[in-house]
Design an enzyme around this catalytic site. Structure first.
Site, PDB file in Angstrom:
ATOM      1  N   LYS A 120       0.884  -1.098  -0.110  1.00 47.89           N
ATOM      2  CA  LYS A 120      -0.033   0.111  -0.005  1.00 47.89           C
ATOM      3  C   LYS A 120       0.867   1.524  -0.043  1.00 47.89           C
ATOM      4  CE  LYS A 120      -4.114  -2.073   0.676  1.00 47.89           C
ATOM      5  NZ  LYS A 120      -3.710  -3.559   0.318  1.00 47.89           N
TER       6      LYS A 120
HETATM    7  C1  LIG Z   1      -4.117  -4.815  -0.026  1.00 44.41           C
HETATM    8  C2  LIG Z   1      -3.365  -5.775  -0.331  1.00 44.41           C
HETATM    9  C3  LIG Z   1      -3.421  -6.957  -0.968  1.00 44.41           C
HETATM   10  C4  LIG Z   1      -4.604  -6.880  -2.047  1.00 44.41           C
HETATM   11  O1  LIG Z   1      -4.398  -5.873  -3.243  1.00 44.41           O
HETATM   12  P1  LIG Z   1      -5.586  -5.280  -4.033  1.00 44.41           P
HETATM   13  O2  LIG Z   1      -5.046  -4.157  -4.818  1.00 44.41           O
HETATM   14  O3  LIG Z   1      -6.741  -5.022  -3.118  1.00 44.41           O
HETATM   15  O4  LIG Z   1      -6.079  -6.496  -4.923  1.00 44.41           O
HETATM   16  C5  LIG Z   1      -2.570  -8.024  -1.210  1.00 44.41           C
HETATM   17  N1  LIG Z   1      -1.812  -8.223  -0.294  1.00 44.41           N
HETATM   18  C6  LIG Z   1      -1.388  -7.151   0.814  1.00 44.41           C
HETATM   19  C7  LIG Z   1      -0.312  -7.499   1.698  1.00 44.41           C
HETATM   20  C8  LIG Z   1      -2.234  -6.081   0.848  1.00 44.41           C
HETATM   21  O5  LIG Z   1      -1.969  -5.156   1.670  1.00 44.41           O
END
Ligand SMILES: *Cc1c(COP(=O)(O)O)cnc(C)c1O
Length: 493
Positions: free
Chosen positions: A110
């Site tokens: 993120k």
């Molecule tokens: C948010 C997240 C995901 C999923 O990503 P999306 O873009 O929502 O599909 C996968 N792994 C981690 C560690 C995340 O924080």
């Protein structure tokens, strides 16, 4: 370039307006009117830094930002907050390449977008002549809250308020949030679950009376939700960067197609990979990996999206999701921008929890393959990769690694494979260490940092050291029906 809503082709806004608004007034998501193409060849890109490639990609999508504005946003975002100069290093383990997207301040992917969103947003506010301070409201089940707090902390002209479910996040996630520094940050534990938090935030964002009161005090709301194009566009960058790096290291020949595997929840990260392909990155297959909440696996297999099923809590909590919001963008593009049909499907999803796509739309998904991993397979994957190569991956990445192996077996496709590694193993220490050695089953998460460091031969990240010693700054709590009062108190209005 303008952006149009997936639910109304006539609703068009500039990139900076789309960043400020997040979501269209009709509830649709913003999609560029036309998908641009890279105007610099990989021959040139392969010699560029992450920041330089970020500019080449983002300028295509954020066309009303000036070169100076965009470069300033990029330089402020991708600096020494990341613990590696490469920002997103590529590590080879076994037959696959792992694109490590967890070197930012909160050790999950993120950070790749949330470290730049605050700057894109404040620049957009300037461009739109907005005088108010922007107040970011976020509900979180763990990762997004902390990354947004870290991104917006002490950013001038912004405040951020994060609501998390008091008993619904992991110990590491909670500690990361309640120790957050920054004069403009607020963190509130609500007496309810994530859905309560999310619904409460949506109500506040739509509260007209509050909007007036806020405006009088010089504030307006915005959202750091993953459907904002200000989060989507920065995620395209690292797929282009990866291809350039593979070329530079002579791991692939020019034009050689690679496969990309993404552990998926809200469908944001894999949609970014799809857009990277569309703008000209030689990507073959896009492999969408789910955990036991395998709505997307079933969707790609049948054309039916059906969220009417049990919600399963897994060891990859950031993928525990039954409504993948960003899929709306793919469905819209695959239906050749049929806004009326997209609107209808999304209404069906809201009302009945399911919709069915016609074959003509499904045919457009030819680039995608889906896979999933059970809890046992995830743990097995972590252990197997560790024993074969010494490389330690987190539970989310393991879902993707398993899907990658499965796909290779089923298809015989021998293309080079890049796996998006979305979190540091230090964020999910207990699951990771227990997978490697069941003896750790009764340990506390934070006790395992030293052992994980020894096993993986990596340094304990700053983010983990910090929460071991940092003092708690946020102790605010509220009931679900007090969220509005709480926001008014925080803002002093
Ligand atoms: C948010 C997240 C995901 C999923 O990503 P999306 O873009 O929502 O599909 C996968 N792994 C981690 C560690 C995340 O924080």
């Amino acid at each position: 370039m303008l952006y149009q809503s997936t639910r109304n082709n006539e609703e068009k806004v500039s990139a900076s307006e789309a960043v400020l608004r997040g979501i269209s007034r009709d509830g649709g998501l913003y999609v560029p009117e036309e998908i641009p193409v890279l105007d610099v060849p990989f021959e040139t890109l392969k010699g560029m830094s992450y920041q330089e490639i970020a500019y080449e990609v983002m300028k295509l999508f954020l066309s009303d930002y000036t070169e100076e504005e965009l470069k300033e946003c990029i330089d402020k975002a991708y600096d020494d907050k990341f613990d590696t100069k490469e920002i997103a290093p590529l590590v080879k383990a076994g037959d696959n390449y792992y694109l490590e997207l967890f070197h930012g301040p909160t050790i999950a992917f993120k950070d790749m977008a949330l470290s730049i969103l605050p700057y894109l947003m404040t620049t957009a506010a300037k461009k739109q002549h907005i005088k108010n301070d922007i107040v970011i409201l976020t509900a979180t089940s763990g990762d997004t809250g902390k990354a947004a707090l870290a991104g917006f902390a002490d950013v001038k002209g912004t405040k951020i308020i994060v609501f998390y479910p008091k008993d619904g996040v992991s110990e590491v996630q909670k500690l990361q949030m309640v120790t957050q520094k920054g004069e403009n940050t607020s963190v509130v534990a609500i007496h309810g679950n994530f859905d309560n938090a999310q619904t409460g935030v949506k109500q506040l964002l739509a509260d007209k009376e509050l909007e007036v009161k806020m405006n009088e005090a010089g504030y307006q709301f915005s959202s750091a939700n993953s459907i904002n194009i200000g989060r989507l566009v920065p995620q395209i960058v690292y797929y282009v960067y990866t291809y350039a790096k593979l070329l530079q290291k002579k791991e692939i020949a020019e034009g050689e197609k690679i496969n990309v595997v993404v552990p998926t929840g809200n469908f944001g990260n894999i949609l970014a990979a799809y857009l990277a392909k569309k703008i000209g990155t030689p990507i073959g297959r896009l492999i969408c990996a789910s955990n036991e909440n395998k709505v997307l696996y079933d969707f790609f297999g049948t054309g039916v999206y059906d969220k009417n099923r049990e919600f399963i809590l897994t060891s990859s909590p950031s993928m525990d999701i039954l409504i993948s919001s960003n899929l709306e963008r793919l469905v819209y593009l695959a239906s050749r921008r049929d806004d009326k049909a997209t609107k209808r499907w999304m209404e069906e999803l809201k009302e009945e929890g399911r919709y069915t796509l016609p074959d003509s739309v499904r045919e457009e998904f030819a680039d995608f393959t889906a896979g999933y991993a059970t809890e046992e397979q995830v743990a097995g994957m972590i252990k197997e990769l560790y024993e074969d190569t010494g490389y330690v991956i987190d539970t989310h990445t393991a879902v993707a690694a398993f899907a990658a192996e499965q796909y290779k077996k089923d298809s015989g496709d021998t293309s080079k494979t890049v796996i998006a590694s979305t979190a540091s193993p230090y964020k999910f220490m207990k699951s990771v260490m227990t997978a490697i050695n069941p003896e750790y089953e009764n340990s506390e998460d934070l006790e395992l940092a030293n052992d994980l460091s020894k096993v993986s031969k990596t340094k304990i990240p700053e983010a983990v050291r910090e929460i071991m010693s940092a003092s708690i700054r946020h102790t605010r709590e509220c009931k679900v029906d007090e969220m509005k009062d709480c926001v008014e108190k925080i803002l002093g209005i």
